[in-house]
Write a protein that holds these residues in place. Structure first.
Motif, PDB file in Angstrom:
ATOM      1  N   THR A 136       6.416  51.252  58.135  1.00  0.00           N
ATOM      2  CA  THR A 136       5.338  50.526  58.775  1.00  0.00           C
ATOM      3  C   THR A 136       4.279  51.525  59.229  1.00  0.00           C
ATOM      4  O   THR A 136       4.503  52.745  59.249  1.00  0.00           O
TER       5      THR A 136
ATOM      6  N   LEU B  11       3.704  42.194  57.947  1.00  0.00           N
ATOM      7  CA  LEU B  11       4.099  43.278  58.849  1.00  0.00           C
ATOM      8  C   LEU B  11       2.880  44.040  59.351  1.00  0.00           C
ATOM      9  O   LEU B  11       2.825  44.456  60.520  1.00  0.00           O
TER      10      LEU B  11
ATOM     11  N   ILE C 260      12.418  43.473  64.628  1.00  0.00           N
ATOM     12  CA  ILE C 260      11.115  43.052  65.143  1.00  0.00           C
ATOM     13  C   ILE C 260      11.217  42.886  66.656  1.00  0.00           C
ATOM     14  O   ILE C 260      12.070  42.144  67.150  1.00  0.00           O
TER      15      ILE C 260
ATOM     16  N   LEU D  90       9.272  35.822  59.627  1.00  0.00           N
ATOM     17  CA  LEU D  90       8.454  36.825  60.300  1.00  0.00           C
ATOM     18  C   LEU D  90       7.439  36.158  61.228  1.00  0.00           C
ATOM     19  O   LEU D  90       7.213  36.623  62.352  1.00  0.00           O
TER      20      LEU D  90
ATOM     21  N   THR E   9       9.155  34.949  64.406  1.00  0.00           N
ATOM     22  CA  THR E   9       9.532  35.926  65.431  1.00  0.00           C
ATOM     23  C   THR E   9       8.528  35.940  66.584  1.00  0.00           C
ATOM     24  O   THR E   9       8.855  36.409  67.676  1.00  0.00           O
TER      25      THR E   9
ATOM     26  N   THR F 224       7.754  46.778  64.563  1.00  0.00           N
ATOM     27  CA  THR F 224       8.697  46.488  63.475  1.00  0.00           C
ATOM     28  C   THR F 224       9.182  47.796  62.877  1.00  0.00           C
ATOM     29  O   THR F 224       8.431  48.777  62.802  1.00  0.00           O
TER      30      THR F 224
ATOM     31  N   LEU G  19      15.377  44.532  58.832  1.00  0.00           N
ATOM     32  CA  LEU G  19      14.124  44.679  59.562  1.00  0.00           C
ATOM     33  C   LEU G  19      14.331  44.269  61.012  1.00  0.00           C
ATOM     34  O   LEU G  19      14.889  43.203  61.292  1.00  0.00           O
TER      35      LEU G  19
END
Length: 509
Positions: A23, A125, A146, A100, A103, A135, A144
């Motif tokens: 990331t 992301l 988060i 995602l 989240t 992340t 992954l």
């Protein structure tokens, strides 16, 4: 350095970072700088020294950073080869992007298992990272983690990344519970013609969300006095529309009934995830969902999304068009039952293993062995329907399969304005595909495939269909600028090579 040169360097750094699976925050940590600085570098908005370029190259283990602009990715395909062995289906692209977005509902830590390493996920992301969500890839890059901030910084949103994915529209559902005013860029993604966002707005208006669209931006305002007083009837049984309604209902402190809901695979995975967050959802797998929302969600959760039925269909089609025997493992069969029934009528020779549960404990999987078959065109037309009908995203693969079958097949892709048009690209490879109107094509088979060099269609599934046809064609083909394929498939060329294909990735120098 000129602005154009900075932008080219920034894109190269971003590509190298994504190839490493990092990331922006991870690269920033390695460089001893901030995530916002990395974001500015990648967008070409910050001067960068040769020393910094060298440090970035060392951190990313990517010498190409010091060599110059890599250019778009292309594929060189040596066709006419038989596939063999077995291959696992990866986790669902569409489920992963929905999770995602989900989240953002949770104040706690979320761990998602075996997340698809694809461009669509990277874009989400990047958007999450730019607004303060932390992340990181863990467990050798398979999973992954988060962790949201106490307050999101929407003013810092990476609008370039947001505009390259249609999934950003699913930020509306979670964000309406976090702030009274906010804005997000217009949603992007595949070039599939006009796709209205009005059904999203109609559904979310029940939760007090009003949206005006100006200058490429959705401006959202939330009236906290408004809450659902009756069942929400979706004007379109769409997957992302249903997901947005679910995301809004999850943190509405009360009971929300959603009717005409999609019951497709990614919606079911989202429902299973919401249950892990403490939200009770009744009617999963049906068109009426009853959501018992909670005002606050603060849980550390661990969830494994199920496998992707569209990728499974892609691999099945690859075996058919190359006349190969191939075992496709971890196939989510309940979302492919209509497709398999149609293929059985067409004469597909295949074998199914006993069923077993996915890692989410809910979805049914099996292993599917496909053998070379003499296929005949189906009597009825091929057309999609909402689940449990033939999946909308699986329709294009039937163009390649129909081209390998004896007779005429009518394919009616009624959902998208432009997608059927892209199927005529198969004619460059020897197929006989007649466009009857923007939604219908007539495919005549069998086809003697031939090699060609061509640009990648700008829509994900037709692009993969062209790649599969190139694998069947004797000789060497070239498919240029395959970014759209990388949006939805993880390491597709390398994985196809592992079962006997010969596909080389290259870039213009």
């Amino acid at each position: 350095m000129t602005d154009a040169y900075l932008a080219r360097i920034g894109k190269l750094i971003r590509d190298a970072r994504q190839h490493r699976g990092w990331t922006q925050s991870q690269l920033a940590e390695a460089l001893g700088t901030s995530q916002s600085a990395v974001n500015r570098i990648e967008r070409g908005n910050q001067n960068i020294s040769l020393d910094m370029i060298a440090r970035i190259g060392e951190a990313l283990d990517s010498e190409i950073v010091s060599l110059g602009y890599a250019g778009p990715m292309h594929l060189r395909v040596v066709g006419g080869r038989r596939l063999s062995g077995s291959i696992d289906v990866k986790t669902s692209k569409n489920a992963c992007v929905a999770l995602l977005c989900a989240t953002l509902l949770n104040a706690g830590r979320t761990t998602l298992r075996r997340v698809a390493r694809i461009e669509e996920v990277y874009r989400i992301l990047e958007v999450l990272g730019s607004i303060g969500v932390r992340t990181r890839w863990i467990n050798d890059g398979n999973d992954l983690e988060i962790v949201p901030p106490a307050e999101l910084n929407l003013a810092a949103m990476d609008t370039e990344a947001a505009r390259r994915t249609r999934s950003v529209i699913m930020f509306l559902g979670p964000l309406l519970h976090r702030m009274d005013h906010f804005k997000i860029p217009y949603a992007g993604g595949c070039d599939l013609g006009t796709r209205t966002v009005q059904p999203h707005m109609t559904a979310l208006r029940h939760f007090g969300l009003e949206v005006t669209a100006t200058d490429g931006t959705y401006h959202a305002q939330v009236d906290r006095s408004v809450a659902p007083t009756r069942a929400i009837v979706l004007t379109e049984r769409g997957d992302t529309v249903t997901e947005n309604a679910l995301l809004a209902a999850a943190r509405h402190d009360g009971v929300t009934v959603i009717r005409n809901a999609s019951s497709n695979y990614m919606v079911q995975d989202l429902c299973f995830f919401l249950e892990e967050l403490g939200v009770r959802v009744e009617g999963i797998g049906t068109t009426t969902l009853t959501v018992h929302g909670v005002a606050t969600i603060d849980r550390d959760v661990d969830y494994a999304p199920s496998e992707d039925p569209v990728e499974a269909m892609s691999l099945l089609a690859a075996a058919v068009v190359t006349e190969s025997e191939l075992t496709i493992r971890r196939v989510p069969v309940e979302f492919l039952e209509i497709e398999l029934a149609v293929l059985e009528e067409m004469g597909l020779d295949h074998e199914r293993s006993p069923e077993y549960p996915a890692n989410n404990g809910r979805t049914r999987l099996l292993d599917l062995t496909v053998r070379p078959s003499k296929l005949r065109a189906p009597i009825d037309k091929i057309h999609p329907m909402p689940f449990p009908g033939l999946n909308i995203d699986n329709v294009p693969f039937f163009a390649a399969i129909a081209a390998a079958a004896q007779g005429q097949t009518l394919i009616h892709d009624w959902v998208y304005d432009n997608r059927a048009i892209y199927l005529t690209d198969l004619n460059r490879l020897g197929a006989d595909v007649k466009l009857l109107d923007p939604h219908r094509v007539l495919v005549e088979g069998p086809t003697r495939w031939r090699s060609a060099e061509m640009m990648c269609p700008p829509a994900l599934r037709p692009a993969v269909v062209v790649l599969l046809a190139m694998m069947a064609a004797e000789g060497t083909s070239v498919l240029r600028n395959v970014y759209v394929i990388n949006r939805g498939y993880e390491d597709l060329a390398e994985r196809l090579n592992s079962i006997g294909a010969q596909i080389e990735i290259f870039r213009d120098i």
